[in-house]
Design a protein around this motif. Structure first.
Motif, PDB file in Angstrom:
ATOM      1  N   UNK B 262       0.837  -1.200   0.000  1.00 34.45           N
ATOM      2  CA  UNK B 262       0.000   0.000   0.000  1.00 34.45           C
ATOM      3  C   UNK B 262       0.874   1.253   0.000  1.00 34.45           C
ATOM      4  N   UNK B 263       1.917   1.197   0.809  1.00 30.44           N
ATOM      5  CA  UNK B 263       2.859   2.320   0.884  1.00 30.44           C
ATOM      6  C   UNK B 263       3.496   2.564  -0.488  1.00 30.44           C
ATOM      7  N   UNK B 264       3.923   1.480  -1.138  1.00 28.43           N
ATOM      8  CA  UNK B 264       4.573   1.629  -2.444  1.00 28.43           C
ATOM      9  C   UNK B 264       3.565   2.050  -3.514  1.00 28.43           C
ATOM     10  N   UNK B 265       2.299   1.668  -3.340  1.00 26.43           N
ATOM     11  CA  UNK B 265       1.279   2.089  -4.308  1.00 26.43           C
ATOM     12  C   UNK B 265       1.091   3.604  -4.236  1.00 26.43           C
ATOM     13  N   UNK B 266       1.065   4.124  -3.005  1.00 26.10           N
ATOM     14  CA  UNK B 266       0.944   5.579  -2.857  1.00 26.10           C
ATOM     15  C   UNK B 266       2.162   6.270  -3.446  1.00 26.10           C
ATOM     16  N   UNK B 324       8.630  13.464  -1.024  1.00 26.97           N
ATOM     17  CA  UNK B 324       7.738  12.342  -0.708  1.00 26.97           C
ATOM     18  C   UNK B 324       8.472  11.069  -0.306  1.00 26.97           C
ATOM     19  N   UNK B 325       9.676  10.860  -0.876  1.00 34.66           N
ATOM     20  CA  UNK B 325      10.399   9.615  -0.582  1.00 34.66           C
ATOM     21  C   UNK B 325      10.756   9.495   0.897  1.00 34.66           C
ATOM     22  N   UNK B 326      10.944  10.636   1.562  1.00 30.06           N
ATOM     23  CA  UNK B 326      11.331  10.545   2.977  1.00 30.06           C
ATOM     24  C   UNK B 326      10.165   9.999   3.804  1.00 30.06           C
ATOM     25  N   UNK B 327       8.932  10.338   3.433  1.00 29.58           N
ATOM     26  CA  UNK B 327       7.753   9.826   4.147  1.00 29.58           C
ATOM     27  C   UNK B 327       7.518   8.359   3.813  1.00 29.58           C
ATOM     28  N   UNK B 328       7.828   8.043   2.581  1.00 30.94           N
ATOM     29  CA  UNK B 328       7.730   6.635   2.168  1.00 30.94           C
ATOM     30  C   UNK B 328       8.734   5.800   2.973  1.00 30.94           C
ATOM     31  N   UNK B 349      -0.450   5.414   8.821  1.00 25.79           N
ATOM     32  CA  UNK B 349      -1.489   5.998   7.967  1.00 25.79           C
ATOM     33  C   UNK B 349      -1.270   7.498   7.782  1.00 25.79           C
ATOM     34  N   UNK B 350      -0.748   8.138   8.826  1.00 27.37           N
ATOM     35  CA  UNK B 350      -0.435   9.567   8.713  1.00 27.37           C
ATOM     36  C   UNK B 350       0.600   9.800   7.626  1.00 27.37           C
ATOM     37  N   UNK B 351       1.646   8.969   7.634  1.00 28.30           N
ATOM     38  CA  UNK B 351       2.674   9.081   6.590  1.00 28.30           C
ATOM     39  C   UNK B 351       2.081   8.810   5.210  1.00 28.30           C
ATOM     40  N   UNK B 352       1.176   7.819   5.155  1.00 24.27           N
ATOM     41  CA  UNK B 352       0.513   7.509   3.877  1.00 24.27           C
ATOM     42  C   UNK B 352      -0.258   8.731   3.388  1.00 24.27           C
ATOM     43  N   UNK B 353      -0.909   9.405   4.329  1.00 21.07           N
ATOM     44  CA  UNK B 353      -1.674  10.608   3.979  1.00 21.07           C
ATOM     45  C   UNK B 353      -0.773  11.679   3.400  1.00 21.07           C
ATOM     46  N   UNK B 354       0.408  11.845   4.008  1.00 19.00           N
ATOM     47  CA  UNK B 354       1.348  12.862   3.507  1.00 19.00           C
ATOM     48  C   UNK B 354       1.780  12.508   2.080  1.00 19.00           C
ATOM     49  N   UNK B 355       2.048  11.221   1.842  1.00 21.97           N
ATOM     50  CA  UNK B 355       2.472  10.795   0.491  1.00 21.97           C
ATOM     51  C   UNK B 355       1.343  11.097  -0.503  1.00 21.97           C
ATOM     52  N   UNK B 357      -0.951  13.361  -0.240  1.00 20.74           N
ATOM     53  CA  UNK B 357      -1.036  14.826  -0.446  1.00 20.74           C
ATOM     54  C   UNK B 357       0.036  15.276  -1.446  1.00 20.74           C
ATOM     55  N   UNK B 358       1.236  14.706  -1.327  1.00 25.48           N
ATOM     56  CA  UNK B 358       2.301  15.019  -2.286  1.00 25.48           C
ATOM     57  C   UNK B 358       1.832  14.692  -3.709  1.00 25.48           C
ATOM     58  N   UNK B 359       1.216  13.509  -3.861  1.00 25.39           N
ATOM     59  CA  UNK B 359       0.761  13.070  -5.196  1.00 25.39           C
ATOM     60  C   UNK B 359      -0.250  14.066  -5.760  1.00 25.39           C
ATOM     61  N   UNK B 360      -1.212  14.456  -4.943  1.00 25.71           N
ATOM     62  CA  UNK B 360      -2.259  15.387  -5.401  1.00 25.71           C
ATOM     63  C   UNK B 360      -1.643  16.748  -5.736  1.00 25.71           C
ATOM     64  N   UNK B 361      -0.752  17.220  -4.860  1.00 23.25           N
ATOM     65  CA  UNK B 361      -0.148  18.542  -5.071  1.00 23.25           C
ATOM     66  C   UNK B 361       0.660  18.578  -6.368  1.00 23.25           C
ATOM     67  N   UNK B 362       1.470  17.541  -6.590  1.00 25.03           N
ATOM     68  CA  UNK B 362       2.309  17.523  -7.805  1.00 25.03           C
ATOM     69  C   UNK B 362       1.423  17.404  -9.041  1.00 25.03           C
ATOM     70  N   UNK B 363       0.350  16.622  -8.913  1.00 28.91           N
ATOM     71  CA  UNK B 363      -0.560  16.468 -10.059  1.00 28.91           C
ATOM     72  C   UNK B 363      -1.259  17.798 -10.374  1.00 28.91           C
TER      73      UNK B 363
END
Lengths: 315, 376
Positions: B262-266, B324-328, B349-355, B357-363
């Motif tokens: 799940x982490x790697x999917x995010x 994002x990689x640091x949270x991953x 899950x908090x870290x997953x949320x940050x990842x 958010x990174x995905x949405x922001x970059x997109x």
């Protein structure tokens, strides 16, 4: 005749620059309509506005009786576009490129396959179907660009300077192809700054300069708009000033220039101008050599209308 | 979508080189680390032969001290010593002579003989010296010999928890840890190489203008591109996940694997967003290659993939928080440093949320650039 394209009072500005200034045009069905103008005159901007690729500040564009908008896909489906810059995927072969652009209009695979084959045959790229664009010469690339634009058999085809930087053979093939498409029923809009091409294929021409429509009509109509009707060139080894003034006083003669044994006499219409000039030379016992008579070209029209001064290109 | 695959296919040779090199390295690192350092590590117990002729408080305390971490045999037979040493049965020999305690308390040398059989057990000499220093320190506080010895032996029982680290300082964890760690480098590096050319092709000014002239709506065009990109990205991720199961299947627990997946999917989503953004900003294969190296390696180095974050300056670690990689990586470490995932699920899950958010922001940044490019 049905009006295929109607442009009314079109204005397009790029900040301070007025690229298209209150343009009015009507293009009829079955025409090859030439948009002629120097670089930066606004030809491509008009085409971009017509295709809704760019917004415009004022005016209205109607295509096939419908207001042209970016989301008017039914109208877009009836238009074929060959843009000035070659627009093909470097990663796809000739066949795949034509198939891709045809797929933007035709969903049916079997029908598309047929149309792609026809387009390939039409532009003469049968031997290059598996080639990638990078392997094609400039002329072949232009032909591929055309095939991508016409494969879906559009009713209106827009060619935006399709012969830029191509060899004479390819240019001839392209021009013949455009005429053939017109014979098959397509209405064509052709933009170029090559006078001879426009003169060769267009049934009606609009001359554009600095974003404004300066003249429109058939070749003959345009030629009749300018003063110069006929240009006569006579090889005269020696000519006195008296003879020169005498020639200028002949009826319908606009101007006479004598330079390095060649007299250039410009006439404004009239009939039997050559006969009158030669008769005068005989009467004044002036010996002469070869004689050439030329009707005005589109180039004369263009230069007389737009002026001879050099233009700064504005893109 | 077919066109997307065709373009992606053209980028595959370059991407597959990355894939092969880094998969090879990942496997090599994992096996080397696993066999030579982690699995083989265990506290070594030495076999010590000890003869105590003093039988004093101090000599007995020393015997007990040595016996805490070693096998001490008092079945001493001087005639057999040479044979035991020769056969490698014993590693170290200690002779405590009569009067040893008296000599020690009076500050005299002697009364104790030691014999190291191998050079690598010489540290035991230092350990014995350490014992004497501790006893002297306790005696200096006014304690009796018995009290001093007791105190030293008691202190020895309070052993600090040892975390074994490699020469690089990296925590020696399960081989699966390396698998998930290197994914944070592989994903952006390969996706930039594969998705970059797709975006380059579709968002080339001429192609964009030409496709905008077509009958296919912009929405349908975008759906086709997005579907193609999603399929390519999922194929790569799926391949990596299957590879992970095949190579490290035994090493994964279900919860570790699922959470890691799940982490790697995010992180895949972030990588896709980065790749499409780079694809519209950077043109040409060489430039994309450069961007792939710069972003992939740069992010990996700063976020503790290649170099453990403990070894990096604070400034770099702080900057890495914006990557994002640091949270991953925080999640990957958590997966392998925690015995019970339930204890840290909130943080995970908090870290997953940050990842995410990174995905949405970059997109979103990507969408801004695309919109700007749309205007001719």
């Amino acid at each position: 005749m049905n009006t295929v394209v109607k442009i009314e009072n079109l204005v397009k500005r790029y900040k301070e620059l007025v690229a298209v200034d209150h343009m009015n045009l009507a293009i009829e069905q079955g025409e090859i309509f030439g948009l002629l103008g120097p670089n930066g005159s606004g030809k491509s901007t008009i085409i971009n506005c017509l295709l809704s690729l760019t917004s415009y500040d004022k005016g209205e564009i109607t295509v096939f009786g419908e207001k042209m908008r970016a989301d008017n896909y039914s109208v877009k489906g009836r238009i074929g576009v060959v843009l000035q810059n070659v627009a093909v995927f470097d990663e796809l072969t000739v066949y795949e490129n034509i198939d891709y652009f045809c797929s933007l209009y035709i969903k049916d695979k079997a029908k598309r396959k047929e149309l792609v084959k026809e387009a390939i045959a039409f532009v003469g790229l049968e031997d290059f179907v598996k080639f990638y664009p990078k392997k094609l010469s400039g002329g072949l690339l232009r032909r591929l660009n055309i095939a991508c634009g016409i494969a879906h058999k559009p009713e209106l085809i827009i060619f935006d300077e399709p012969t830029v930087a191509v060899d004479p053979q390819s240019r001839n093939k392209i021009l013949e192809g455009i005429q053939e498409l017109n014979r098959q029923g397509a209405t064509v809009i052709y933009t170029s700054h090559y006078m001879e091409e426009v003169e060769q294929i267009c049934s009606r021409i609009a001359i554009i300069d600095k974003g404004q429509l300066v003249a429109t009509g058939t070749k003959e109509e345009l030629k009749s708009m300018i003063q110069t009707g006929e240009t006569i060139r006579v090889e005269v080894p020696e000519m006195t000033d008296e003879v020169l003034f005498g020639l200028e006083k002949l009826s319908h003669v606009l101007s006479v220039e004598y330079n390095e044994g060649l007299a250039t006499i410009k006439c404004s219409g009239g009939r039997h101008n050559v006969l009158h000039v030669l008769e005068y030379l005989n009467n004044t016992e002036t010996s002469f050599g070869r004689v050439f008579a030329e009707q005005p070209t589109l180039n004369d029209v263009f230069l007389e209308i737009t002026g001879k001064e050099l233009r700064d290109e504005v893109q | 979508m077919k066109t997307v695959f065709k373009i992606a296919k053209k980028a595959l040779p370059a991407a597959s080189i990355y894939f092969c090199i880094f998969c090879g390295l990942m496997i090599a690192f994992t096996f080397l680390a696993g066999k030579d350092q982690e699995k083989n590590f265990q506290a070594t117990k030495l076999d010590i032969l000890l003869e105590d002729k003093d039988n004093s408080v101090l000599s007995e305390a020393l015997t007990e001290y040595l016996g805490k971490e070693n096998e001490v045999s008092e079945d001493f037979n001087r005639e057999l010593v040479s044979e035991l040493i020769f056969n490698g049965v014993s590693d170290y020999v200690v002779y405590i002579e009569d009067g040893f305690e008296e000599k020690f308390l009076s500050g005299e040398q002697g009364g104790l003989e030691r014999q190291s059989i191998r050079a690598n057990v010489a540290f035991l000499d230092e350990k014995i010296e350490l014992f004497f220093r501790y006893v002297r320190a306790e005696l200096a506080l006014g304690k009796t010999t018995e009290e001093a010895c007791k105190a030293v032996l008691l202190n020895c029982e309070k052993q600090a928890k040892t975390v074994v680290t490699s020469d690089k300082g990296q925590s020696m964890l399960s081989p699966g840890y390396y698998f998930f760690t290197y994914i944070s480098y592989i994903l952006p590096a390969i996706l930039i190489m594969v998705l970059g050319p797709i975006m380059n092709a579709y968002y080339k000014k001429e192609i964009k203008m030409r496709t905008d002239c077509g009958k296919l709506s912009t929405r349908k065009q975008n759906i086709a591109i997005v579907s193609g990109i999603a399929a390519v990205a999922m194929m790569l991720w799926g391949l990596l996940m299957i590879m992970g199961v095949c190579i490290y299947g035994r090493d994964f627990t279900v919860s570790t694997y699922l959470c890691g997946m799940f982490n790697s999917f995010l992180f895949l989503l972030v990588s896709v967003a980065i790749s499409v953004l780079i694809g519209v900003l950077v043109r040409g294969g060489d430039a994309l290659n450069g961007a792939s190296n710069l972003i992939g390696m740069g992010m990996a180095f700063m976020c503790g993939v290649f170099v453990p974050s403990e070894m990096l300056p604070d400034g770099v670690n702080k900057f890495a928080e914006f990557l994002p990689a640091s949270w991953y990586m925080k999640n990957v470490r958590m997966l392998y440093e925690t015995d019970n995932m339930a204890d840290v699920i909130g943080e995970y899950l908090g870290n997953c949320g940050v990842i995410a958010i990174f995905a949405v922001a970059i997109f979103c940044i990507f969408l801004v650039f695309v919109k700007r490019k749309r205007v001719v």
